[in-house]
Design a protein around this motif. Structure first.
Motif, PDB file in Angstrom:
ATOM      1  N   TYR A   1     -21.733  50.964 -64.168  1.00 25.57           N
ATOM      2  CA  TYR A   1     -22.744  51.362 -63.625  1.00 25.57           C
ATOM      3  C   TYR A   1     -23.882  50.962 -64.373  1.00 25.57           C
ATOM      4  O   TYR A   1     -23.590  50.486 -65.790  1.00 25.57           O
ATOM      5  CB  TYR A   1     -22.902  52.909 -64.093  1.00 25.57           C
ATOM      6  N   ASN A   2     -24.880  50.689 -64.090  1.00 25.72           N
ATOM      7  CA  ASN A   2     -26.162  50.069 -64.639  1.00 25.72           C
ATOM      8  C   ASN A   2     -27.126  51.264 -64.762  1.00 25.72           C
ATOM      9  O   ASN A   2     -27.701  51.642 -63.823  1.00 25.72           O
ATOM     10  CB  ASN A   2     -26.857  48.874 -64.009  1.00 25.72           C
ATOM     11  N   LEU A   3     -27.405  51.733 -66.177  1.00 22.30           N
ATOM     12  CA  LEU A   3     -28.272  52.920 -66.143  1.00 22.30           C
ATOM     13  C   LEU A   3     -29.561  52.624 -66.309  1.00 22.30           C
ATOM     14  O   LEU A   3     -30.510  53.399 -66.357  1.00 22.30           O
ATOM     15  CB  LEU A   3     -27.583  53.733 -67.453  1.00 22.30           C
ATOM     16  N   ASP A   4     -30.039  51.363 -66.809  1.00 22.37           N
ATOM     17  CA  ASP A   4     -31.473  50.898 -66.864  1.00 22.37           C
ATOM     18  C   ASP A   4     -32.420  51.235 -66.396  1.00 22.37           C
ATOM     19  O   ASP A   4     -33.506  51.624 -66.446  1.00 22.37           O
ATOM     20  CB  ASP A   4     -31.185  49.145 -67.475  1.00 22.37           C
ATOM     21  N   PRO A   5     -32.300  51.210 -64.641  1.00 22.60           N
ATOM     22  CA  PRO A   5     -33.117  51.589 -63.740  1.00 22.60           C
ATOM     23  C   PRO A   5     -33.529  53.048 -64.167  1.00 22.60           C
ATOM     24  O   PRO A   5     -34.655  53.332 -63.332  1.00 22.60           O
ATOM     25  CB  PRO A   5     -32.562  51.139 -62.446  1.00 22.60           C
ATOM     26  N   LEU A   6     -32.771  53.899 -64.630  1.00 25.54           N
ATOM     27  CA  LEU A   6     -33.236  55.395 -64.658  1.00 25.54           C
ATOM     28  C   LEU A   6     -34.075  55.543 -65.752  1.00 25.54           C
ATOM     29  O   LEU A   6     -34.721  56.718 -65.621  1.00 25.54           O
ATOM     30  CB  LEU A   6     -31.885  56.073 -65.079  1.00 25.54           C
ATOM     31  N   THR A   7     -34.288  54.699 -66.716  1.00 20.58           N
ATOM     32  CA  THR A   7     -35.332  54.857 -67.925  1.00 20.58           C
ATOM     33  C   THR A   7     -36.556  54.537 -67.207  1.00 20.58           C
ATOM     34  O   THR A   7     -37.080  53.547 -66.807  1.00 20.58           O
ATOM     35  CB  THR A   7     -34.779  53.701 -69.097  1.00 20.58           C
ATOM     36  N   ARG A   8     -37.690  55.661 -67.411  1.00 21.08           N
ATOM     37  CA  ARG A   8     -38.886  55.441 -67.080  1.00 21.08           C
ATOM     38  C   ARG A   8     -39.836  55.146 -68.266  1.00 21.08           C
ATOM     39  O   ARG A   8     -39.667  55.363 -69.371  1.00 21.08           O
ATOM     40  CB  ARG A   8     -39.439  56.620 -66.336  1.00 21.08           C
ATOM     41  N   PRO A   9     -40.763  54.544 -67.963  1.00 19.52           N
ATOM     42  CA  PRO A   9     -42.093  54.149 -68.991  1.00 19.52           C
ATOM     43  C   PRO A   9     -42.636  55.542 -69.567  1.00 19.52           C
ATOM     44  O   PRO A   9     -42.545  56.566 -69.011  1.00 19.52           O
ATOM     45  CB  PRO A   9     -43.127  53.311 -68.129  1.00 19.52           C
ATOM     46  N   SER A  10     -42.911  55.217 -70.721  1.00 20.42           N
ATOM     47  CA  SER A  10     -43.643  56.377 -71.606  1.00 20.42           C
ATOM     48  C   SER A  10     -44.763  56.929 -70.808  1.00 20.42           C
ATOM     49  O   SER A  10     -45.586  56.331 -70.103  1.00 20.42           O
ATOM     50  CB  SER A  10     -44.236  55.631 -72.757  1.00 20.42           C
ATOM     51  N   GLY A  11     -44.723  58.243 -70.833  1.00 24.01           N
ATOM     52  CA  GLY A  11     -45.801  58.987 -69.700  1.00 24.01           C
ATOM     53  C   GLY A  11     -45.390  59.018 -68.441  1.00 24.01           C
ATOM     54  O   GLY A  11     -45.976  60.014 -67.618  1.00 24.01           O
ATOM     55  N   GLN A  12     -44.181  58.752 -68.081  1.00 24.39           N
ATOM     56  CA  GLN A  12     -43.884  58.815 -66.677  1.00 24.39           C
ATOM     57  C   GLN A  12     -42.320  59.485 -66.656  1.00 24.39           C
ATOM     58  O   GLN A  12     -41.747  59.293 -65.509  1.00 24.39           O
ATOM     59  CB  GLN A  12     -43.793  57.497 -65.950  1.00 24.39           C
ATOM     60  N   GLU A  13     -42.221  60.002 -67.589  1.00 27.43           N
ATOM     61  CA  GLU A  13     -40.733  60.805 -67.888  1.00 27.43           C
ATOM     62  C   GLU A  13     -40.444  61.947 -66.701  1.00 27.43           C
ATOM     63  O   GLU A  13     -41.291  62.190 -65.905  1.00 27.43           O
ATOM     64  CB  GLU A  13     -40.684  61.579 -69.054  1.00 27.43           C
ATOM     65  N   TYR A  14     -39.290  62.240 -66.596  1.00 25.88           N
ATOM     66  CA  TYR A  14     -38.673  63.122 -65.678  1.00 25.88           C
ATOM     67  C   TYR A  14     -39.314  64.668 -66.205  1.00 25.88           C
ATOM     68  O   TYR A  14     -39.249  64.741 -66.981  1.00 25.88           O
ATOM     69  CB  TYR A  14     -37.308  63.076 -65.424  1.00 25.88           C
TER      70      TYR A  14
END
Length: 174
Positions: free
Chosen positions: A42-55
């Motif tokens: 699995y590649n988890l990197d695309p799940l990380t969102r930029p600061s201020g745009q968290e889930y």
């Protein structure tokens, strides 16, 4: 004969390789790739969102707001640095710190994965820590979507954030 420095270095190298091969991976500094117990990648990197745009999400039947990110701390909250927080009014509770533990999905290694954060530093809950499970289900061609936030078994110390996502699908299997 006694072990020499070279023998110790070899033993440490072999032990390090074994630890890296384990299916449960402790990640430091970015999610990167995860190799499940059956070799599924699995590649988890695309799940990380930029600061201020968290889930963000609200637990059903409750007034708690949750903010989280994958392998990155959430921003603009008083109890950060933490990758997972619970907000209620003016209070802020960190549900985990540092690097997560990544494990196979409870339905099987090809169904997704679980990213687990634990808070053992402060805000102890009863006799144990707060735990946040980011459960990512494999859903091909689906943008990452929050399905539910719950406290399994009514436990106030464990929180499950369940998401459906194409990023929860395997890259490959060995």
């Amino acid at each position: 004969s006694p072990l020499g420095a070279h023998d110790i270095q070899m033993a440490v190298g072999i032990l390090s390789a074994i630890v890296l091969a384990l299916a449960v991976v402790v990640v430091y500094g970015g999610c990167g790739a995860y190799k499940a117990s059956d070799g599924t990648m699995y590649n988890l990197d695309p799940l990380t969102r930029p600061s201020g745009q968290e889930y963000t999400g609200i637990e059903a039947g409750a007034s708690f707001i949750f903010k989280w990110n994958f392998c990155q701390d959430v921003s603009n909250v008083s109890c950060s640095p933490s990758p997972v927080v619970q907000l209620h009014g003016s209070s802020c509770l960190a549900l985990g710190y540092g690097a997560p533990i990544i494990e196979d999905h409870m339905l099987g290694p090809k169904e997704g994965f679980v990213v687990r954060y634990t808070n053992t530093r402060d805000n102890v809950c009863g006799s144990g820590p707060h735990i946040a499970n980011l459960i990512v289900n494999c859903r091909p061609k689906m943008n990452t979507t929050l399905i539910t936030i719950s406290e399994p078994g009514g436990l106030d110390c464990i929180f499950d954030m369940v998401l459906d996502s194409q990023n929860g699908c395997p890259l490959s299997s060995e």
